[in-house]
Design a protein around this motif. Structure first.
Motif, PDB file in Angstrom:
ATOM      1  N   ASN A 104      36.854  47.842  -3.086  1.00 52.75           N
ATOM      2  CA  ASN A 104      36.316  47.531  -4.407  1.00 52.75           C
ATOM      3  C   ASN A 104      37.477  47.349  -5.379  1.00 52.75           C
ATOM      4  O   ASN A 104      38.130  48.318  -5.754  1.00 52.75           O
ATOM      5  CB  ASN A 104      35.396  48.659  -4.864  1.00 52.75           C
ATOM      6  CG  ASN A 104      34.769  48.394  -6.208  1.00 52.75           C
ATOM      7  OD1 ASN A 104      35.055  47.395  -6.866  1.00 52.75           O
ATOM      8  ND2 ASN A 104      33.903  49.298  -6.631  1.00 52.75           N
ATOM      9  N   TRP A 138      38.555  49.539  -8.638  1.00 53.17           N
ATOM     10  CA  TRP A 138      39.322  50.778  -8.642  1.00 53.17           C
ATOM     11  C   TRP A 138      40.797  50.562  -8.975  1.00 53.17           C
ATOM     12  O   TRP A 138      41.515  51.521  -9.246  1.00 53.17           O
ATOM     13  CB  TRP A 138      39.223  51.476  -7.288  1.00 53.17           C
ATOM     14  CG  TRP A 138      37.860  51.995  -6.996  1.00 53.17           C
ATOM     15  CD1 TRP A 138      36.973  51.500  -6.091  1.00 53.17           C
ATOM     16  CD2 TRP A 138      37.207  53.107  -7.614  1.00 53.17           C
ATOM     17  NE1 TRP A 138      35.820  52.230  -6.102  1.00 53.17           N
ATOM     18  CE2 TRP A 138      35.935  53.230  -7.032  1.00 53.17           C
ATOM     19  CE3 TRP A 138      37.573  54.011  -8.605  1.00 53.17           C
ATOM     20  CZ2 TRP A 138      35.027  54.211  -7.398  1.00 53.17           C
ATOM     21  CZ3 TRP A 138      36.674  54.991  -8.966  1.00 53.17           C
ATOM     22  CH2 TRP A 138      35.420  55.081  -8.374  1.00 53.17           C
ATOM     23  N   GLU A 172      44.127  49.960 -10.919  1.00 46.65           N
ATOM     24  CA  GLU A 172      44.546  50.309 -12.269  1.00 46.65           C
ATOM     25  C   GLU A 172      45.539  49.276 -12.781  1.00 46.65           C
ATOM     26  O   GLU A 172      46.176  48.561 -12.006  1.00 46.65           O
ATOM     27  CB  GLU A 172      45.176  51.700 -12.275  1.00 46.65           C
ATOM     28  CG  GLU A 172      44.195  52.779 -11.865  1.00 46.65           C
ATOM     29  CD  GLU A 172      44.801  54.156 -11.889  1.00 46.65           C
ATOM     30  OE1 GLU A 172      45.804  54.368 -12.594  1.00 46.65           O
ATOM     31  OE2 GLU A 172      44.275  55.020 -11.181  1.00 46.65           O
ATOM     32  N   TYR A 219      46.046  53.147  -1.962  1.00 43.26           N
ATOM     33  CA  TYR A 219      44.672  53.607  -2.145  1.00 43.26           C
ATOM     34  C   TYR A 219      44.045  53.837  -0.781  1.00 43.26           C
ATOM     35  O   TYR A 219      44.337  53.130   0.178  1.00 43.26           O
ATOM     36  CB  TYR A 219      43.832  52.544  -2.873  1.00 43.26           C
ATOM     37  CG  TYR A 219      44.219  52.316  -4.309  1.00 43.26           C
ATOM     38  CD1 TYR A 219      43.653  53.068  -5.327  1.00 43.26           C
ATOM     39  CD2 TYR A 219      45.136  51.331  -4.651  1.00 43.26           C
ATOM     40  CE1 TYR A 219      43.989  52.846  -6.655  1.00 43.26           C
ATOM     41  CE2 TYR A 219      45.484  51.106  -5.970  1.00 43.26           C
ATOM     42  CZ  TYR A 219      44.910  51.867  -6.965  1.00 43.26           C
ATOM     43  OH  TYR A 219      45.249  51.643  -8.266  1.00 43.26           O
ATOM     44  N   GLN A 253      40.058  54.286   0.540  1.00 48.01           N
ATOM     45  CA  GLN A 253      38.632  54.291   0.216  1.00 48.01           C
ATOM     46  C   GLN A 253      37.869  54.691   1.473  1.00 48.01           C
ATOM     47  O   GLN A 253      37.760  53.911   2.412  1.00 48.01           O
ATOM     48  CB  GLN A 253      38.198  52.904  -0.257  1.00 48.01           C
ATOM     49  CG  GLN A 253      36.741  52.814  -0.625  1.00 48.01           C
ATOM     50  CD  GLN A 253      36.381  51.426  -1.141  1.00 48.01           C
ATOM     51  OE1 GLN A 253      37.207  50.541  -1.236  1.00 48.01           O
ATOM     52  NE2 GLN A 253      35.127  51.250  -1.473  1.00 48.01           N
ATOM     53  N   ILE A 285      37.410  57.407  -4.005  1.00 40.14           N
ATOM     54  CA  ILE A 285      38.674  56.739  -3.694  1.00 40.14           C
ATOM     55  C   ILE A 285      39.819  57.703  -3.984  1.00 40.14           C
ATOM     56  O   ILE A 285      39.716  58.555  -4.851  1.00 40.14           O
ATOM     57  CB  ILE A 285      38.834  55.443  -4.506  1.00 40.14           C
ATOM     58  CG1 ILE A 285      39.919  54.587  -3.902  1.00 40.14           C
ATOM     59  CG2 ILE A 285      39.090  55.707  -5.960  1.00 40.14           C
ATOM     60  CD1 ILE A 285      39.831  53.154  -4.285  1.00 40.14           C
ATOM     61  N   ALA A 333      43.970  57.718  -4.789  1.00 37.32           N
ATOM     62  CA  ALA A 333      45.102  56.874  -5.184  1.00 37.32           C
ATOM     63  C   ALA A 333      46.378  57.712  -5.154  1.00 37.32           C
ATOM     64  O   ALA A 333      46.398  58.854  -5.614  1.00 37.32           O
ATOM     65  CB  ALA A 333      44.880  56.310  -6.580  1.00 37.32           C
TER      66      ALA A 333
END
Length: 120
Positions: free
Chosen positions: A29, A32, A34, A66, A68, A78, A80
């Protein structure tokens, strides 16, 4: 007078996707991400801990790694990890194959990822 009969082919049921096919179809996705990150690499992997392996999708961007998980019941949707906090990287053997990568962070914890196939 005979009435015409329609002949229909019997439907062949399509088998449900295998778990591996389902996981390959699950996409990361991008909501998510940044800042102004973009995906550099993406692969199906498992986050390996001493007692379990949690399947999911690993994504590398310019600033973070990341993970997920495919499991919707995980503690966080998730995870990170900033690349700036990585202090070491080690290749690992997972299930007798050279498929693992462990990232060590300055916070003294690590992330062990086992991939399905070796890197090209």
């Amino acid at each position: 007078m005979m009435t015409p009969t329609l002949r229909c082919r019997p439907r062949t049921p399509t088998p449900p996707p295998t778990p591996q096919e389902h996981e390959e179809g699950e996409l990361f996705n991008p909501g998510w991400l940044e800042d102004e990150e973009s995906v550099v690499a993406e692969a199906v992997a498992s986050a390996v801990s001493p007692l379990a392996a949690q399947p999911g999708r690993a994504v590398l961007t310019q600033q973070r790694v990341y993970f997920q998980p495919f499991n919707l019941h995980s503690a966080a949707p998730i995870q990170a990890y900033p690349l700036g906090r990585v202090v070491a990287v080690a290749r690992r053997v997972h299930q007798l194959e050279d498929l693992g990568l462990e990232l060590f962070f300055s916070s003294r914890h690590s992330l062990y990822l086992a991939f399905r196939q070796p890197a090209a």
